[in-house]
Design a protein around this motif. Structure first.
Motif, PDB file in Angstrom:
ATOM      1  N   ASN A 208     -11.140 -12.045  16.509  1.00 41.27           N
ATOM      2  CA  ASN A 208     -10.043 -12.409  15.622  1.00 41.27           C
ATOM      3  C   ASN A 208      -8.980 -11.316  15.529  1.00 41.27           C
ATOM      4  O   ASN A 208      -9.299 -10.119  15.577  1.00 41.27           O
ATOM      5  N   CYS A 209      -7.744 -11.737  15.379  1.00 39.00           N
ATOM      6  CA  CYS A 209      -6.614 -10.815  15.281  1.00 39.00           C
ATOM      7  C   CYS A 209      -6.446 -10.364  13.831  1.00 39.00           C
ATOM      8  O   CYS A 209      -6.389 -11.189  12.905  1.00 39.00           O
ATOM      9  N   ILE A 210      -6.342  -9.072  13.646  1.00 38.60           N
ATOM     10  CA  ILE A 210      -6.136  -8.485  12.316  1.00 38.60           C
ATOM     11  C   ILE A 210      -4.762  -7.815  12.285  1.00 38.60           C
ATOM     12  O   ILE A 210      -4.387  -7.093  13.211  1.00 38.60           O
ATOM     13  N   TYR A 211      -4.005  -8.061  11.223  1.00 42.31           N
ATOM     14  CA  TYR A 211      -2.692  -7.423  11.055  1.00 42.31           C
ATOM     15  C   TYR A 211      -2.757  -6.411   9.916  1.00 42.31           C
ATOM     16  O   TYR A 211      -3.574  -6.538   8.982  1.00 42.31           O
ATOM     17  N   LEU A 212      -1.904  -5.424   9.972  1.00 40.40           N
ATOM     18  CA  LEU A 212      -1.687  -4.505   8.860  1.00 40.40           C
ATOM     19  C   LEU A 212      -0.184  -4.330   8.693  1.00 40.40           C
ATOM     20  O   LEU A 212       0.528  -4.071   9.670  1.00 40.40           O
ATOM     21  N   ALA A 213       0.287  -4.491   7.484  1.00 42.45           N
ATOM     22  CA  ALA A 213       1.693  -4.266   7.168  1.00 42.45           C
ATOM     23  C   ALA A 213       1.769  -3.246   6.047  1.00 42.45           C
ATOM     24  O   ALA A 213       1.220  -3.470   4.959  1.00 42.45           O
ATOM     25  N   GLY A 214       2.395  -2.112   6.321  1.00 41.86           N
ATOM     26  CA  GLY A 214       2.530  -1.064   5.318  1.00 41.86           C
ATOM     27  C   GLY A 214       3.950  -0.996   4.794  1.00 41.86           C
ATOM     28  O   GLY A 214       4.910  -1.172   5.543  1.00 41.86           O
ATOM     29  N   TYR A 215       4.075  -0.770   3.499  1.00 39.86           N
ATOM     30  CA  TYR A 215       5.385  -0.666   2.864  1.00 39.86           C
ATOM     31  C   TYR A 215       5.611   0.764   2.383  1.00 39.86           C
ATOM     32  O   TYR A 215       4.675   1.544   2.238  1.00 39.86           O
ATOM     33  N   GLY A 216       6.854   1.089   2.112  1.00 34.30           N
ATOM     34  CA  GLY A 216       7.225   2.469   1.846  1.00 34.30           C
ATOM     35  C   GLY A 216       6.763   3.014   0.522  1.00 34.30           C
ATOM     36  O   GLY A 216       6.958   4.191   0.236  1.00 34.30           O
ATOM     37  N   ASP A 217       6.165   2.200  -0.347  1.00 29.53           N
ATOM     38  CA  ASP A 217       5.725   2.670  -1.667  1.00 29.53           C
ATOM     39  C   ASP A 217       4.201   2.753  -1.750  1.00 29.53           C
ATOM     40  O   ASP A 217       3.637   2.731  -2.831  1.00 29.53           O
ATOM     41  N   LYS A 218       3.552   2.832  -0.597  1.00 27.77           N
ATOM     42  CA  LYS A 218       2.096   2.849  -0.475  1.00 27.77           C
ATOM     43  C   LYS A 218       1.478   1.475  -0.710  1.00 27.77           C
ATOM     44  O   LYS A 218       0.263   1.344  -0.792  1.00 27.77           O
ATOM     45  N   SER A 219       2.293   0.445  -0.839  1.00 28.25           N
ATOM     46  CA  SER A 219       1.777  -0.920  -0.855  1.00 28.25           C
ATOM     47  C   SER A 219       1.419  -1.317   0.573  1.00 28.25           C
ATOM     48  O   SER A 219       2.027  -0.841   1.524  1.00 28.25           O
ATOM     49  N   PHE A 220       0.430  -2.197   0.710  1.00 30.21           N
ATOM     50  CA  PHE A 220       0.106  -2.697   2.043  1.00 30.21           C
ATOM     51  C   PHE A 220      -0.625  -4.025   1.927  1.00 30.21           C
ATOM     52  O   PHE A 220      -1.141  -4.393   0.869  1.00 30.21           O
ATOM     53  N   THR A 221      -0.655  -4.760   3.015  1.00 26.63           N
ATOM     54  CA  THR A 221      -1.463  -5.967   3.124  1.00 26.63           C
ATOM     55  C   THR A 221      -2.162  -5.954   4.473  1.00 26.63           C
ATOM     56  O   THR A 221      -1.587  -5.560   5.486  1.00 26.63           O
ATOM     57  N   GLN A 222      -3.398  -6.373   4.481  1.00 26.08           N
ATOM     58  CA  GLN A 222      -4.221  -6.371   5.698  1.00 26.08           C
ATOM     59  C   GLN A 222      -5.103  -7.610   5.679  1.00 26.08           C
ATOM     60  O   GLN A 222      -5.637  -7.994   4.641  1.00 26.08           O
ATOM     61  N   GLY A 223      -5.233  -8.243   6.837  1.00 23.42           N
ATOM     62  CA  GLY A 223      -6.096  -9.420   6.888  1.00 23.42           C
ATOM     63  C   GLY A 223      -6.001 -10.115   8.232  1.00 23.42           C
ATOM     64  O   GLY A 223      -5.556  -9.530   9.237  1.00 23.42           O
ATOM     65  N   PHE A 224      -6.413 -11.371   8.260  1.00 23.24           N
ATOM     66  CA  PHE A 224      -6.411 -12.147   9.495  1.00 23.24           C
ATOM     67  C   PHE A 224      -5.021 -12.695   9.778  1.00 23.24           C
ATOM     68  O   PHE A 224      -4.362 -13.242   8.897  1.00 23.24           O
ATOM     69  N   MET A 225      -4.590 -12.560  11.026  1.00 23.02           N
ATOM     70  CA  MET A 225      -3.421 -13.307  11.476  1.00 23.02           C
ATOM     71  C   MET A 225      -3.927 -14.724  11.714  1.00 23.02           C
ATOM     72  O   MET A 225      -4.941 -14.939  12.396  1.00 23.02           O
ATOM     73  N   ALA A 226      -3.243 -15.711  11.129  1.00 20.10           N
ATOM     74  CA  ALA A 226      -3.785 -17.061  11.139  1.00 20.10           C
ATOM     75  C   ALA A 226      -2.681 -18.096  11.331  1.00 20.10           C
ATOM     76  O   ALA A 226      -1.484 -17.768  11.323  1.00 20.10           O
ATOM     77  N   LYS A 227      -3.092 -19.331  11.511  1.00 24.42           N
ATOM     78  CA  LYS A 227      -2.175 -20.469  11.592  1.00 24.42           C
ATOM     79  C   LYS A 227      -2.527 -21.442  10.477  1.00 24.42           C
ATOM     80  O   LYS A 227      -3.715 -21.678  10.206  1.00 24.42           O
ATOM     81  N   GLU A 228      -1.496 -22.008   9.852  1.00 19.32           N
ATOM     82  CA  GLU A 228      -1.742 -22.896   8.726  1.00 19.32           C
ATOM     83  C   GLU A 228      -0.586 -23.865   8.535  1.00 19.32           C
ATOM     84  O   GLU A 228       0.532 -23.643   9.048  1.00 19.32           O
ATOM     85  N   LYS A 229      -0.857 -24.940   7.819  1.00 26.56           N
ATOM     86  CA  LYS A 229       0.170 -25.933   7.495  1.00 26.56           C
ATOM     87  C   LYS A 229       0.970 -25.460   6.276  1.00 26.56           C
ATOM     88  O   LYS A 229       0.393 -25.048   5.264  1.00 26.56           O
ATOM     89  N   PHE A 230       2.290 -25.532   6.394  1.00 25.14           N
ATOM     90  CA  PHE A 230       3.185 -25.184   5.285  1.00 25.14           C
ATOM     91  C   PHE A 230       3.971 -26.432   4.883  1.00 25.14           C
ATOM     92  O   PHE A 230       4.426 -27.199   5.745  1.00 25.14           O
ATOM     93  N   THR A 231       4.143 -26.638   3.580  1.00 24.88           N
ATOM     94  CA  THR A 231       4.845 -27.807   3.069  1.00 24.88           C
ATOM     95  C   THR A 231       5.997 -27.382   2.170  1.00 24.88           C
ATOM     96  O   THR A 231       5.799 -26.624   1.210  1.00 24.88           O
ATOM     97  N   LEU A 232       7.194 -27.847   2.507  1.00 16.98           N
ATOM     98  CA  LEU A 232       8.384 -27.656   1.671  1.00 16.98           C
ATOM     99  C   LEU A 232       8.847 -29.034   1.220  1.00 16.98           C
ATOM    100  O   LEU A 232       9.448 -29.780   1.992  1.00 16.98           O
ATOM    101  N   ASN A 233       8.538 -29.384  -0.010  1.00 19.61           N
ATOM    102  CA  ASN A 233       8.824 -30.725  -0.512  1.00 19.61           C
ATOM    103  C   ASN A 233       8.209 -31.756   0.436  1.00 19.61           C
ATOM    104  O   ASN A 233       7.003 -31.801   0.601  1.00 19.61           O
ATOM    105  N   SER A 234       9.033 -32.562   1.138  1.00 16.70           N
ATOM    106  CA  SER A 234       8.483 -33.567   2.046  1.00 16.70           C
ATOM    107  C   SER A 234       8.437 -33.108   3.496  1.00 16.70           C
ATOM    108  O   SER A 234       7.960 -33.838   4.368  1.00 16.70           O
TER     109      SER A 234
END
Length: 472
Positions: A208-234
Motif C-alpha cells: 500500500n502507498c503511504i503519503y506524508l504531508a508536512g506543514y510549516g507549523d509542525k502540523s502534518f497528516t500521514q496515512g494511506f493514499m486511497a481512491k474514493e467516491k466524492f459527492t457534491l450535491n447531485s
C-alpha cells in the motif's frame, strides 16, 4: 457702480469654485472616491441568524462556504480570537515565503514538522483556516466539513483507525471499512510514484502507498493514499485520489480535513476536470452571518463585469496561483510605486492567507495615502502586526477610501470597504494590509481583500477573474 459689483460677484464665484476641494465637487456631481458606510455594518450582532447564499442554493455544482465562527457554522460556538487569527496567519505567510526562498525536499519538511526541537521552515502552514465547505465522501455518503485551500493540492480527511493520533473533530471520523467504494492505492502505481513531484513524501506499507504531508507549523497528516467516491450535491465522482489520514496533528481541530484547490494534478479541480473543465470560482462572505459559495465549472461565469488577468508562474511551486500586480490606487489616484517593487518579488492569490502582504515600499505608500484620507478619525493602538488602526466608538458613518489593485492585462479590481478593513471591535478597526519583511518576499492577496468578490480560477485559460457582488 452696479456693473462693477456684478463683475466682483462673478470673480468671487469663480474663485470660490476653484477653491473647492475635489472631493466636494465629486460629491455634488455624484462621483465620489470613497465608500460611505454605516459603522454598524462592520459590527453585526452575534445573535444574527444565518443568511444563505442564493448562488450556492440554486446551483447544483455549488457548495455553501461557511465562516468557521458564526451562526452559519455548526462546528464551533467559540468567538473568533483576533490575536490568534493574526498569529496563525503570520505563521502561514512566513512558511510560504520560506517555501519559495529555500528549496527543501518534502522529506525535510515532514521531518521538521515531526521534530520537537527544530522549528519548521518550509511547507505551507495551515494558518487559521477561516472558510469551510461540506463534501460527501464514500458509499454510503459521509458528509464532512473541509477547509478549502488554493495553496494546497492534496485533499485529505482523518480516517479510522487512528494508527498514530487524531485530533478532535466535530463530525464522526471517516471509517473506510464502512464504505463499499474505498480502495487503497498500490505502492507500485503511477499515482504513488508521483507523490514526490507533488511535494509529498512517499512510503510503502506492504503493497500500500503511504503519503506524508508536512506543514510549516509542525502540523502534518500521514496515512494511506486511497481512491474514493466524492459527492457534491447531485454530482458524483468515482475513484478520486485522496489522503486517508490515520496520523494527524496540528491546527485542524474541529474540521475533518482539507479540500485542495491548487494547480497540481492531485487537486480537486484537476481530478474533476472532465466534468468541470478545471474551472472553479468562489465568493467569501462579508461576515460570518452569511454564507458564500464555492462553485465548480462555468456556472455563473457569464457576468459581464468579470475581468481577467493571466496566471503567472511561481518559482519553486507548481501549486500556487501567481498574479502580476502593476499598481495600487487610493481614492482613484494611483500611488507612485515603481513597477519593479511588484515585479521583483512577484505575487500570489491565496484563499488561506487572511491579511494581504505587500512589498515594504508598496505598503508604505498605501498606508501614507490611507492615513491622510482617514485623518478625521481617532487613531487607535495597533493590533500587531497591523499598525494602522482607528477607534470608531460613537461614530455613525465612516468614509472608507477606495482601494483598487491593477493587474497585468489592464484589469482593475476595486475592493469592498470590508476588504480594506480588519475589524477587531468598535474601538479597534485596522487597515487590513501588512508589509513583508523583505523586498523580495512574494506579495500575497489574502482572503480579507477577496470578500464579496467573485473570484474565478480558469485553468484552461490560464487566468484568474474578478467581479463585484459575487455572493448574490
Amino acid at each position: 457702480m452696479k456693473s462693477s459689483l456684478n463683475i466682483v460677484t462673478i470673480i468671487l464665484c469663480v474663485w470660490l469654485s476653484w477653491g473647492r476641494t475635489d472631493g466636494a465637487q465629486k460629491r455634488e456631481s455624484g462621483e465620489v472616491s470613497f465608500h460611505r458606510i454605516q459603522a454598524s455594518s462592520l459590527f453585526p450582532s452575534p445573535s444574527s441568524s444565518c443568511v444563505l447564499s442564493p448562488r450556492a442554493s440554486n446551483t447544483k455544482s455549488s457548495l455553501h462556504v461557511v465562516h468557521r465562527h458564526g451562526p452559519c457554522s455548526s462546528l464551533s460556538s467559540k468567538k473568533a480570537d483576533h490575536d490568534e487569527i493574526l498569529r496563525l496567519d503570520q505563521a502561514r505567510v512566513k512558511s510560504i515565503h520560506s517555501k519559495l526562498s529555500k528549496k527543501l525536499t518534502a522529506r525535510d519538511r515532514v521531518s521538521q514538522s515531526q521534530s520537537t526541537d527544530l522549528p519548521a521552515r518550509d511547507g505551507i502552514t495551515f494558518g487559521y483556516g477561516n472558510y469551510v465547505v461540506t463534501v460527501g465522501i464514500g458509499t454510503p455518503k459521509h458528509d464532512l466539513s473541509l477547509f478549502f485551500d488554493t495553496g494546497s493540492d492534496i485533499t485529505w480527511t482523518q480516517c479510522q483507525p487512528c494508527a498514530g493520533k487524531c485530533y478532535s473533530q466535530k463530525e464522526p471520523i471517516f471509517n473506510p471499512s464502512s464504505s463499499s467504494s474505498y480502495s487503497n492505492v498500490s505502492c507500485s502505481s503511477p499515482v504513488c510514484d508521483s507523490l514526490t513531484s507533488q511535494g509529498l513524501v512517499k512510503q510503502c506499507s506492504a503493497s500500500n502507498c503511504i503519503y506524508l504531508a508536512g506543514y510549516g507549523d509542525k502540523s502534518f497528516t500521514q496515512g494511506f493514499m486511497a481512491k474514493e467516491k466524492f459527492t457534491l450535491n447531485s454530482d458524483v465522482f468515482d475513484s478520486l485520489n485522496f489522503g486517508c489520514g490515520q496520523n494527524n496533528q496540528g491546527l485542524f481541530t474541529g474540521i475533518a480535513g482539507l479540500l485542495g484547490l491548487g494547480r497540481g494534478s492531485f487537486s480537486f479541480p484537476s481530478q474533476t476536470a472532465k466534468t468541470y473543465n478545471n474551472i472553479f470560482s468562489y465568493c467569501l462572505p462579508s461576515s460570518p452571518q452569511y454564507t458564500g459559495h464555492l462553485t465548480f465549472g462555468s456556472a455563473g461565469l457569464s457576468n459581464s463585469l468579470l475581468k481577467y488577468t493571466p496566471v503567472s508562474t511561481v518559482k519553486d511551486s507548481s501549486s500556487l496561483y501567481g498574479l502580476d500586480i502593476v499598481g495600487i490606487s487610493v481614492d482613484d489616484k494611483e500611488l507612485k510605486i515603481p513597477l519593479t517593487v511588484f515585479s521583483t518579488p512577484g505575487a500570489i492569490i491565496d484563499s488561506g492567507t487572511v491579511i494581504t502582504r505587500l512589498p515594504p515600499k508598496a505598503y508604505a505608500a498605501l498606508r501614507t495615502a490611507f492615513k491622510e484620507k482617514m485623518s478625521n478619525y481617532t487613531a487607535a493602538a495597533g493590533l500587531p502586526p497591523l499598525d494602522t488602526c482607528y477607534d470608531f466608538t460613537g461614530v455613525e458613518s465612516i468614509d472608507v477610501p477606495k482601494v483598487s489593485f491593477s493587474f497585468k492585462g489592464g484589469t482593475v479590481v476595486e475592493l469592498e470597504p470590508i476588504g480594506v478593513l480588519f475589524v477587531a471591535d468598535r474601538s479597534q478597526v485596522c487597515l487590513a494590509f501588512i508589509a513583508n519583511d523583505k523586498d523580495d518576499d512574494v506579495a500575497i492577496l489574502g482572503n480579507v481583500q477577496q470578500k464579496t468578490l467573485q473570484v474565478v480560477y480558469d485553468g484552461p485559460g490560464g487566468r484568474v477573474g474578478f467581479a463585484p457582488n459575487g455572493c448574490n
